[in-house]
Design a protein around this motif. Structure first.
Motif, PDB file in Angstrom:
ATOM      1  N   LEU A  20       0.884  -1.414   0.041  1.00 46.92           N
ATOM      2  CA  LEU A  20       0.145  -0.207  -0.038  1.00 46.92           C
ATOM      3  C   LEU A  20       0.859   1.476  -0.002  1.00 46.92           C
ATOM      4  N   SER A  21       0.158   2.323  -0.701  1.00 49.05           N
ATOM      5  CA  SER A  21       1.247   3.662  -0.652  1.00 49.05           C
ATOM      6  C   SER A  21       0.243   4.556  -0.196  1.00 49.05           C
ATOM      7  N   CYS A  22       0.851   5.776   0.403  1.00 46.76           N
ATOM      8  CA  CYS A  22       0.109   6.836   0.986  1.00 46.76           C
ATOM      9  C   CYS A  22       0.665   8.112   0.593  1.00 46.76           C
ATOM     10  N   ALA A  23       0.190   8.849  -0.137  1.00 44.95           N
ATOM     11  CA  ALA A  23       0.863  10.039  -0.826  1.00 44.95           C
ATOM     12  C   ALA A  23      -0.184  11.323  -0.502  1.00 44.95           C
ATOM     13  N   ALA A  24       0.485  12.441  -0.543  1.00 49.40           N
ATOM     14  CA  ALA A  24      -0.176  13.708  -0.249  1.00 49.40           C
ATOM     15  C   ALA A  24       0.246  14.718  -1.235  1.00 49.40           C
ATOM     16  N   PRO A  25      -0.442  14.483  -2.476  1.00 49.30           N
ATOM     17  CA  PRO A  25      -0.232  15.535  -3.738  1.00 49.30           C
ATOM     18  C   PRO A  25       0.027  17.085  -3.131  1.00 49.30           C
ATOM     19  N   GLY A  26       1.034  17.817  -3.289  1.00 52.58           N
ATOM     20  CA  GLY A  26       1.143  19.095  -3.186  1.00 52.58           C
ATOM     21  C   GLY A  26       1.521  19.546  -1.545  1.00 52.58           C
ATOM     22  N   PHE A  27       1.737  18.458  -0.839  1.00 54.53           N
ATOM     23  CA  PHE A  27       2.314  18.650   0.551  1.00 54.53           C
ATOM     24  C   PHE A  27       3.306  17.790   0.823  1.00 54.53           C
ATOM     25  N   LYS A  28       4.128  18.438   1.805  1.00 50.37           N
ATOM     26  CA  LYS A  28       5.064  17.576   2.545  1.00 50.37           C
ATOM     27  C   LYS A  28       4.849  16.777   3.617  1.00 50.37           C
ATOM     28  N   LEU A  29       4.881  15.455   3.440  1.00 43.53           N
ATOM     29  CA  LEU A  29       4.566  14.453   4.644  1.00 43.53           C
ATOM     30  C   LEU A  29       5.732  14.419   5.568  1.00 43.53           C
ATOM     31  N   ARG A  67       5.054  -9.748   9.405  1.00 45.75           N
ATOM     32  CA  ARG A  67       4.418 -10.054   8.101  1.00 45.75           C
ATOM     33  C   ARG A  67       4.436  -8.494   7.489  1.00 45.75           C
ATOM     34  N   PHE A  68       4.193  -7.421   8.383  1.00 48.56           N
ATOM     35  CA  PHE A  68       4.148  -6.214   7.434  1.00 48.56           C
ATOM     36  C   PHE A  68       5.173  -5.277   7.859  1.00 48.56           C
ATOM     37  N   ALA A  69       5.800  -4.426   7.086  1.00 45.41           N
ATOM     38  CA  ALA A  69       6.651  -3.401   7.147  1.00 45.41           C
ATOM     39  C   ALA A  69       6.294  -2.013   6.916  1.00 45.41           C
ATOM     40  N   ILE A  70       6.366  -1.073   7.589  1.00 42.87           N
ATOM     41  CA  ILE A  70       6.078   0.300   7.208  1.00 42.87           C
ATOM     42  C   ILE A  70       7.205   0.821   6.829  1.00 42.87           C
ATOM     43  N   SER A  71       7.313   1.858   5.740  1.00 42.25           N
ATOM     44  CA  SER A  71       8.557   2.652   5.462  1.00 42.25           C
ATOM     45  C   SER A  71       8.073   3.964   4.942  1.00 42.25           C
ATOM     46  N   ARG A  72       8.956   4.786   4.485  1.00 40.81           N
ATOM     47  CA  ARG A  72       8.652   6.146   4.107  1.00 40.81           C
ATOM     48  C   ARG A  72       9.915   6.584   3.147  1.00 40.81           C
ATOM     49  N   ASP A  73       9.457   7.402   2.066  1.00 40.93           N
ATOM     50  CA  ASP A  73      10.374   7.935   1.353  1.00 40.93           C
ATOM     51  C   ASP A  73      10.120   9.397   1.320  1.00 40.93           C
ATOM     52  N   ASN A  74      10.745  10.139   1.929  1.00 40.92           N
ATOM     53  CA  ASN A  74      10.328  11.569   2.137  1.00 40.92           C
ATOM     54  C   ASN A  74      10.790  12.414   0.857  1.00 40.92           C
ATOM     55  N   ALA A  75      11.653  11.967   0.056  1.00 43.16           N
ATOM     56  CA  ALA A  75      12.134  12.497  -1.060  1.00 43.16           C
ATOM     57  C   ALA A  75      10.943  12.225  -2.040  1.00 43.16           C
ATOM     58  N   LYS A  76      10.212  11.136  -2.074  1.00 44.37           N
ATOM     59  CA  LYS A  76       8.952  11.088  -2.826  1.00 44.37           C
ATOM     60  C   LYS A  76       7.709  11.405  -2.123  1.00 44.37           C
ATOM     61  N   ASN A  77       7.914  11.814  -1.007  1.00 42.55           N
ATOM     62  CA  ASN A  77       6.582  12.167  -0.354  1.00 42.55           C
ATOM     63  C   ASN A  77       5.641  11.064  -0.198  1.00 42.55           C
ATOM     64  N   THR A  78       5.984   9.812   0.084  1.00 40.34           N
ATOM     65  CA  THR A  78       5.128   8.645  -0.043  1.00 40.34           C
ATOM     66  C   THR A  78       5.572   7.768   1.180  1.00 40.34           C
ATOM     67  N   VAL A  79       4.458   7.334   1.702  1.00 37.54           N
ATOM     68  CA  VAL A  79       4.830   6.273   3.013  1.00 37.54           C
ATOM     69  C   VAL A  79       3.985   4.791   2.414  1.00 37.54           C
ATOM     70  N   TYR A  80       4.619   3.799   2.571  1.00 34.28           N
ATOM     71  CA  TYR A  80       4.316   2.310   2.324  1.00 34.28           C
ATOM     72  C   TYR A  80       4.060   1.535   3.306  1.00 34.28           C
ATOM     73  N   LEU A  81       3.086   0.567   3.048  1.00 34.59           N
ATOM     74  CA  LEU A  81       2.941  -0.501   4.073  1.00 34.59           C
ATOM     75  C   LEU A  81       2.903  -1.697   3.105  1.00 34.59           C
ATOM     76  N   LYS A  82       4.218  -2.342   3.387  1.00 32.20           N
ATOM     77  CA  LYS A  82       4.339  -3.772   2.662  1.00 32.20           C
ATOM     78  C   LYS A  82       3.725  -4.734   3.543  1.00 32.20           C
ATOM     79  N   MET A  83       2.851  -5.464   2.822  1.00 33.87           N
ATOM     80  CA  MET A  83       2.257  -6.515   3.700  1.00 33.87           C
ATOM     81  C   MET A  83       2.396  -8.211   2.885  1.00 33.87           C
TER      82      MET A  83
END
Length: 122
Positions: A20-29, A67-83
């Motif tokens: 899963l991906s979580c993004a915020a277009p136009g905002f810095k996460l 089983r799940f792993a959360i991560s974030r790439d602040n350069a891409k302004n995206t947070v992930y949940l690998k399940m």
């Protein structure tokens, strides 16, 4: 107003994986703690995982540890949940949320996405 957009949900067989991906277009996460929550039919919303704004601190609910792993790439302004190793009981609508406090309590998060459906079934 910060708006979050989830993606990556779908139908998967037991034992399968999704990211899963979580993004915020136009905002810095990178200013926010990001949490992932889920809600199954007839059940209360449950905190699944959260990650600090720096990415150094992470936490998981017991049922998804290993089983799940959360991560974030602040350069891409995206947070992930690998399940991984998904189970039928993981079936739910998954939401990402942004806040300023590291917490599994949904009340700590001010901004929410619209959710993405994850269905684990054979």
């Amino acid at each position: 107003q910060l708006q979050l957009v989830e993606s990556g949900g779908g139908l998967v067989q037991p034992g399968g994986s999704l990211r899963l991906s979580c993004a915020a277009p136009g905002f810095k996460l990178d200013y926010y703690v990001i949490g992932w929550f889920r809600q199954a039919p007839g059940k209360e919303r449950e905190g699944v995982s959260y990650i600090s704004n720096s990415g150094l601190w992470k936490s998981y609910v017991e049922s998804v540890k290993g089983r799940f792993a959360i991560s974030r790439d602040n350069a891409k302004n995206t947070v992930y949940l690998k399940m991984n190793s998904l189970k039928p009981e993981d079936t739910a609508v998954y939401y990402c949320a942004a806040g300023r406090t590291q917490s599994m309590n949904s009340a700590s998060y001010a901004y929410w996405g619209q959710g993405t459906q994850v269905t684990v079934s054979s």
